[in-house]
Design a protein around this motif. Structure first.
Motif, PDB file in Angstrom:
ATOM      1  N   GLN A  72       1.635  -0.955  10.466  1.00 57.58           N
ATOM      2  CA  GLN A  72       0.694  -0.637   9.303  1.00 57.58           C
ATOM      3  C   GLN A  72       0.197   0.784   9.214  1.00 57.58           C
ATOM      4  O   GLN A  72      -0.309   1.070  10.003  1.00 57.58           O
ATOM      5  CB  GLN A  72      -0.482  -1.678   9.200  1.00 57.58           C
ATOM      6  N   ARG A  83       0.461   4.931   6.978  1.00 57.19           N
ATOM      7  CA  ARG A  83       1.220   5.772   6.430  1.00 57.19           C
ATOM      8  C   ARG A  83       1.822   5.545   4.968  1.00 57.19           C
ATOM      9  O   ARG A  83       2.369   6.463   4.234  1.00 57.19           O
ATOM     10  CB  ARG A  83       2.169   6.222   7.201  1.00 57.19           C
ATOM     11  N   ARG A 103       1.250   3.934   1.190  1.00 53.78           N
ATOM     12  CA  ARG A 103       0.177   3.537   0.321  1.00 53.78           C
ATOM     13  C   ARG A 103       0.804   3.285  -0.898  1.00 53.78           C
ATOM     14  O   ARG A 103       1.845   3.602  -1.692  1.00 53.78           O
ATOM     15  CB  ARG A 103      -0.756   4.760  -0.288  1.00 53.78           C
ATOM     16  N   ARG A 123       0.021   1.995  -4.856  1.00 50.63           N
ATOM     17  CA  ARG A 123      -1.157   1.758  -5.679  1.00 50.63           C
ATOM     18  C   ARG A 123      -0.538   1.058  -7.124  1.00 50.63           C
ATOM     19  O   ARG A 123       0.430   1.468  -7.534  1.00 50.63           O
ATOM     20  CB  ARG A 123      -1.566   3.161  -6.163  1.00 50.63           C
ATOM     21  N   THR A 163       3.586   5.894  -2.030  1.00 51.03           N
ATOM     22  CA  THR A 163       3.290   7.346  -1.506  1.00 51.03           C
ATOM     23  C   THR A 163       3.354   7.042   0.316  1.00 51.03           C
ATOM     24  O   THR A 163       2.909   6.205   0.680  1.00 51.03           O
ATOM     25  CB  THR A 163       2.168   7.959  -1.887  1.00 51.03           C
ATOM     26  N   GLU A 177       2.912   9.295   3.678  1.00 49.49           N
ATOM     27  CA  GLU A 177       2.733  10.506   4.401  1.00 49.49           C
ATOM     28  C   GLU A 177       3.632  10.755   5.235  1.00 49.49           C
ATOM     29  O   GLU A 177       4.022  10.352   6.224  1.00 49.49           O
ATOM     30  CB  GLU A 177       1.417  10.129   5.538  1.00 49.49           C
ATOM     31  N   GLU A 215       6.957  10.265  -2.723  1.00 48.07           N
ATOM     32  CA  GLU A 215       6.182   9.673  -3.669  1.00 48.07           C
ATOM     33  C   GLU A 215       7.070   9.277  -5.104  1.00 48.07           C
ATOM     34  O   GLU A 215       7.737  10.082  -5.632  1.00 48.07           O
ATOM     35  CB  GLU A 215       4.960  10.504  -4.054  1.00 48.07           C
ATOM     36  N   GLY A 270       2.917  -0.614   4.166  1.00 48.10           N
ATOM     37  CA  GLY A 270       1.618  -0.775   3.416  1.00 48.10           C
ATOM     38  C   GLY A 270       1.844  -1.648   2.278  1.00 48.10           C
ATOM     39  O   GLY A 270       2.857  -1.991   1.710  1.00 48.10           O
ATOM     40  N   THR A 281      -0.194  -3.979  -1.406  1.00 47.86           N
ATOM     41  CA  THR A 281      -1.253  -4.175  -2.222  1.00 47.86           C
ATOM     42  C   THR A 281      -1.070  -5.488  -2.927  1.00 47.86           C
ATOM     43  O   THR A 281      -0.201  -6.153  -2.678  1.00 47.86           O
ATOM     44  CB  THR A 281      -1.576  -2.823  -3.335  1.00 47.86           C
TER      45      THR A 281
END
Lengths: 106, 155
Positions: free
Chosen positions: B54, B56, B58, B60, B76, B78, B115, B142, B144
């Motif tokens: 988990q 690095r 993201r 959204r 995105t 990192e 991204e 990651g 959501t």
């Protein structure tokens, strides 16, 4: 026939990542819907998107029916020199829709 | 003076709010669900035995999307996106659509920044998970929760 729109920022700085925003008209028929008679409407989507800058690959995407109609895709790229950004979308029927935009770095 | 009608309305509002809160709790707890077989298969094709860590990555999305037929999403990762250290593949899946795959992207250092944004169909409130396979052999994840009021299956 699909219409393509591409937006680039201005100015674009050499060796600095910038965002490319693309939009293409397409029904992206998911293959999950049924018509009034209950028959499944066959899938017809853009299944692949490829971005190439001066012949070098930047991004390639396999697209699923989960992508909305009239696909919007934005991504980043970095350019050391000015050149041609070639974009291509492949339809399930094999048609390839191409667009080339000029990238001028300062 | 008490107003019976007002009380009823207040009670109804309170009940409504409690129900809504309950829905959110249910949605958030969907995190704990194990992936569907189709999702697990897509992940295994990328992971080849590795377990994603988990971080690095993201994902959204709007907190509540009204129209599930076109919900914005930005993923995105990192990463410096250099030749030595970059994202090779970015896989995005959902666990609430008829099929889990959303997109799979192959990136190169020419992207400069990892991204990608697009718009997706969200059939019902569900988890959207992104996996990033890095050039150093690590695998990151990651996620959501995409909440919709009107599902996007019929469009």
């Amino acid at each position: 026939m699909s219409t393509v729109r591409v937006r680039l920022p201005s100015p674009i700085k050499r060796n600095e990542a910038f965002e490319v925003r693309t939009l293409i008209t397409h029904e992206m028929e998911s293959g999950q819907r049924r018509d009034a008679q209950g028959a499944v409407i066959p899938r017809k989507i853009l299944n692949r998107f490829v971005a190439t800058f001066n012949g070098q690959p930047v991004l390639a995407m396999d697209l699923a029916p989960a992508i909305s109609a009239n696909p919007y895709i934005s991504f980043y790229m970095v350019a050391a020199d000015s050149g041609a950004l070639a974009l291509a979308w492949t339809d399930d029927d094999g048609t390839v829709i191409r667009e080339t935009v000029r990238v001028t770095v300062t | 003076m008490s107003d019976p009608q007002g009380l009823t309305r207040r009670r109804a509002l309170r009940t409504g709010a409690a129900t809504f809160a309950g829905m959110i709790i249910v949605a958030r707890s969907a995190h704990a669900q194990s992936p569907s077989p189709a999702h697990a298969e897509l992940l295994q094709r990328l992971a080849a035995g590795r377990t994603p860590q988990q971080g690095r990555v993201r994902v959204r999305m709007p907190e509540i999307a009204e129209n599930g037929s076109t919900v914005p999403i930005t993923v995105t990762v990192e990463s410096p996106m250099t030749a030595e250290n970059h994202v090779k593949t970015l896989l995005v899946v959902s666990d609430g659509n008829p099929r889990p795959e959303v997109f799979s992207a192959t990136l190169t250092p020419a992207a400069g920044k990892a991204e990608i944004s697009t718009r997706i169909r969200v059939a019902r409130t569900m988890n959207v998970i992104a996996y990033a396979d890095m050039s150093d052999g690590t695998l990151w994840a990651g996620q959501t929760v995409a909440t919709v009021t009107i599902g996007g299956c019929g469009s």
